[in-house]
Structure formats: C-alpha cells, structure tokens
Design an enzyme around this catalytic site. Structure first.
Site, PDB file in Angstrom:
ATOM      1  N   LEU A   1       0.819  -1.219   0.000  1.00  0.00           N
ATOM      2  CA  LEU A   1       0.000   0.000   0.000  1.00  0.00           C
ATOM      3  C   LEU A   1       0.850   1.264   0.000  1.00  0.00           C
ATOM      4  CD1 LEU A   1      -2.637  -1.198   2.636  1.00  0.00           C
ATOM      5  CD2 LEU A   1      -2.744  -1.387   0.127  1.00  0.00           C
ATOM      6  N   HIS A   2       0.376   2.261  -0.747  1.00  0.00           N
ATOM      7  CA  HIS A   2       1.060   3.550  -0.811  1.00  0.00           C
ATOM      8  C   HIS A   2       0.013   4.654  -0.643  1.00  0.00           C
ATOM      9  CE1 HIS A   2      -0.586   3.543  -4.819  1.00  0.00           C
ATOM     10  NE2 HIS A   2       0.105   2.458  -5.141  1.00  0.00           N
TER      11      HIS A   2
ATOM     12  N   HIS B   1      -3.367   4.316  -2.253  1.00  0.00           N
ATOM     13  CA  HIS B   1      -4.340   3.442  -1.583  1.00  0.00           C
ATOM     14  C   HIS B   1      -4.952   4.153  -0.382  1.00  0.00           C
ATOM     15  CE1 HIS B   1      -1.674   0.221  -3.427  1.00  0.00           C
ATOM     16  NE2 HIS B   1      -2.862  -0.114  -3.887  1.00  0.00           N
TER      17      HIS B   1
ATOM     18  N   GLN C   1      -4.783 -12.993 -12.233  1.00  0.00           N
ATOM     19  CA  GLN C   1      -4.690 -11.834 -13.134  1.00  0.00           C
ATOM     20  C   GLN C   1      -3.264 -11.598 -13.633  1.00  0.00           C
ATOM     21  OE1 GLN C   1      -6.130  -9.157  -9.843  1.00  0.00           O
ATOM     22  NE2 GLN C   1      -4.769  -7.682 -10.791  1.00  0.00           N
TER      23      GLN C   1
ATOM     24  N   GLY D   1      -8.912   3.316  -8.377  1.00  0.00           N
ATOM     25  CA  GLY D   1      -8.174   4.473  -8.853  1.00  0.00           C
ATOM     26  C   GLY D   1      -8.226   4.628 -10.362  1.00  0.00           C
TER      27      GLY D   1
ATOM     28  N   ASP E   1      -5.569   2.927 -13.041  1.00  0.00           N
ATOM     29  CA  ASP E   1      -5.932   1.702 -13.771  1.00  0.00           C
ATOM     30  C   ASP E   1      -7.272   1.967 -14.448  1.00  0.00           C
ATOM     31  OD1 ASP E   1      -3.765  -0.181 -12.935  1.00  0.00           O
ATOM     32  OD2 ASP E   1      -4.517   0.389 -10.974  1.00  0.00           O
TER      33      ASP E   1
ATOM     34  N   SER F   1       2.437   3.785  -7.707  1.00  0.00           N
ATOM     35  CA  SER F   1       2.181   2.403  -8.075  1.00  0.00           C
ATOM     36  C   SER F   1       3.030   1.519  -7.176  1.00  0.00           C
ATOM     37  CB  SER F   1       2.580   2.175  -9.545  1.00  0.00           C
ATOM     38  OG  SER F   1       2.753   0.792  -9.799  1.00  0.00           O
TER      39      SER F   1
ATOM     40  N   ARG G   1       4.436  -0.972  -8.074  1.00  0.00           N
ATOM     41  CA  ARG G   1       5.575  -1.433  -8.873  1.00  0.00           C
ATOM     42  C   ARG G   1       6.700  -0.397  -8.957  1.00  0.00           C
ATOM     43  NH1 ARG G   1       1.164  -4.264 -11.818  1.00  0.00           N
ATOM     44  NH2 ARG G   1       1.649  -6.484 -11.653  1.00  0.00           N
TER      45      ARG G   1
HETATM   46  O1  PAF Z   1      -5.944  -2.877  -8.794  1.00  0.00           O
HETATM   47  C1  PAF Z   1      -5.642  -3.860  -8.092  1.00  0.00           C
HETATM   48  O2  PAF Z   1      -4.919  -3.745  -7.097  1.00  0.00           O
HETATM   49  C2  PAF Z   1      -6.177  -5.226  -8.466  1.00  0.00           C
HETATM   50  O3  PAF Z   1      -6.255  -5.385  -9.834  1.00  0.00           O
HETATM   51  C3  PAF Z   1      -7.524  -5.566  -7.797  1.00  0.00           C
HETATM   52  C4  PAF Z   1      -8.629  -4.639  -8.265  1.00  0.00           C
HETATM   53  C5  PAF Z   1      -7.381  -5.457  -6.280  1.00  0.00           C
HETATM   54  C6  PAF Z   1      -7.929  -6.992  -8.139  1.00  0.00           C
HETATM   55  O4  PAF Z   1      -6.978  -7.909  -7.718  1.00  0.00           O
END
Ligand code: PAF
Length: 308
Positions: free
Chosen positions: A30-31, A34, A58, A175, A178, A213, A215
């Site tokens: 988390l940043h 979030h 995913q 957010g 995305d 992000s 990442r």
């Molecule tokens: O955006 C994300 O962090 C992920 O894609 C989510 C929506 C939590 C689904 O795993």
C-alpha cells in the site's frame, strides 16, 4: 481494526455491521494512492473495508506474481492509521480452493491435497474445475491492457466478483490510474445488476508527477528518473491540445518521442473514447490518452483524460 483471513470469518463479521460498507480492493504494498482510496471510501460508507490479496489469476505466466511485494505488517499498519474497520487478507487456497476431486490426505493438522497435485492457480483458466467462473467483457478487454496482458481482466473480474460476493459492499473505490480496470469493473457491476456504487478516485502522484504504483519500488534511481518521461509525455499532449492541435496522431507522436528519448520500451500510446475504448482520431470531447511502457524490466501504466 479486524483482520480476517477466511470467507467464513469475514461473513460472520460482516453480518454484525449495520450501515453502509465501502470497500477498497487492493493487492497490498500500500502507498499514498491506496490511503487516498481509503479516505474516499470513508465518505461513502460508515464502515471501510480493505482487501489485501495478490490475485494469481490476473498475472500472466511471465509476469511478477511471485516477486510482487507483500509487506503485510506495514500494510496493516497503514490501514489501521487510515481508520479502516476491517481487512480481508485471504490465502490463495481460500480464494481458489483446489479441485474438490483431488485426492486428499488426512494429516494431524487437517486434510491436505496430495503433494504433486496441481493447484487450480497453476492451471490455465480453461482447465480449472467447472465451478471456476469466468466473466468476460470482450468489447472492453480486447484492447489496450487486454492485448498486452491476455487473460488479465478475466482474472480481475473473477477476483473482484468473488470479493464483492463475500464482502457485500455498498460502494467500492478504484483508482483512475488503472483506468481500463475501473471501466471494466463498472461495466461488470452494471451488467450483473450489482447494487454497488463504483467510486472513481483520481490518480495520486509523487511530487514530481510520477503516478503512484506498488511497482515503482522495482525502479532503480536511474529508471525512476527515466519513468518520469511517462507523465511528461501525457502533459506534452495536453499542452499541444491547448495549443490547438486536435489530431491524435500528432499528440501520440509527441508522446512517443518523449518516451523514446528516455529509451522506454513502448507497449502502447493510445487515444480512445474513455467509455468504449474505440480509437479517437481527433479530440472533440473527453479522450483517454493511455500509456503503457517498460522502464528496464518494470512495466508502468498511466493516463490522462484529454478535454478539448
Ligand atoms: O488494482 C488492483 O490492485 C487489483 O487489480 C484488484 C482490483 C485489487 C484486483 O486484484
């Protein structure tokens, strides 16, 4: 703050809550972006829940599922300080139980699946057991990220649908960074008649403009400097539009040039309708400019809605 790891425990706790519940689904690490989602959630419910789950379905086979950061203690601390009421942090097996027909062995601490049996998450979606639902919104997912990350949105829809079903929120916050995910989830909720309000939260940026992000922590200081070309490219497109250039070919070319100057590997620079994701040749109304590019081994995305 309540921290729950199983669906049964979450359901039991959820049943004690009266009033609106606003959910922030996350994959952890988390940043400040979030935390902004949690704050926004507070305005949409009397109880705020956060889910922390790195969803394997995913991620593509060559993506960063195994290396994705999982600083759970720091994450829980951030949730607590943001005034979150509950965190749902399930295991992969809790969310994706192994094939019920797999041979099980009785052990001193309960049953477990015979070693060597492939867990559901290691199988392509098509090979998993019949209860594994796939939600597909092809017109929104066969473009942009969907082309570069085949199956990604099926995994996102699958996990978000499950999280919605177990948490039964009144609202959920996502957010705009995305953007395509936000749009796909809104469309899924609408198509399935879920009584859940999808709340859009503006992208939170570092002081120098880099979109936050999880990442970003993969970036070396040099890569981080080069990554700033993404936001510069978006701002340059906005600037050109302000100067009267509406042809998207021109805006895209400008953005590409800025990214290439920093040797980013471009996945796409696209200008599309923010609702349908169909290509837009000229900016005459709100137009999404979306960028996906690799800086070294790190893949980043960002976007802006251009307005004529
Ligand atoms: O955006 C994300 O962090 C992920 O894609 C989510 C929506 C939590 C689904 O795993």
């Amino acid at each position: 703050m309540k921290v729950l790891h199983t669906i049964a425990a979450l359901r039991e706790y959820r049943a004690t809550l009266s009033g609106r519940v606003a959910l922030v689904p996350t994959m952890g690490a988390l940043h400040a972006g979030h935390v902004a989602l949690m704050e926004m959630a507070g305005g949409h419910g009397s109880h705020v829940g956060v889910t922390i789950f790195v969803n394997p379905t995913q991620f593509g086979p060559r993506e960063d599922f195994h290396k994705y950061p999982r600083p759970i203690e720091a994450d829980l601390d951030k949730c607590e300080r943001a005034g979150v009421d509950f965190v749902f942090n399930p295991s992969v097996e809790e969310m994706y139980p192994v094939n019920p027909h797999a041979e099980r062995i009785h052990g001193p601490h309960g049953d477990f699946v015979k070693p060597g049996f492939r867990s559901q998450i290691e199988m392509p979606l098509s090979e998993r057991h019949p209860h594994n639902i796939v939600i597909d919104l092809p017109s929104l997912t066969n473009v942009l990220e969907g082309v570069k990350r085949p199956g990604h949105f099926k995994g996102v829809c699958q996990v978000v649908a499950k999280l919605f079903n177990v948490c039964t929120p009144h609202a959920a916050c996502f957010g705009q960074k995305d953007y395509q995910q936000l749009r796909v989830i809104s469309a899924m909720v609408e198509a399935l008649n879920w009584p859940i309000e999808i709340v859009e939260c503006p992208t939170v940026r570092e002081p120098d403009g880099l979109a936050m992000s999880s990442r970003n922590q993969y970036l070396s200081p040099e890569d981080r400097r080069r990554a700033l070309s993404i936001v510069r490219a978006l701002r340059a497109a906005e600037e050109e539009l302000r100067n009267g250039f509406r042809q998207t070919i021109r805006l895209v070319t400008t953005a590409q040039r800025i990214l290439l100057e920093q040797h980013l590997q471009i996945d796409y620079v696209a200008t599309v309708d923010p609702h349908t994701f169909t290509p837009v040749p000229e900016v005459n109304g709100p137009t999404l400019m979306a960028i996906a590019a690799r800086v070294g081994i790190t893949r980043l995305i960002d976007n802006v809605v251009l307005r004529a």
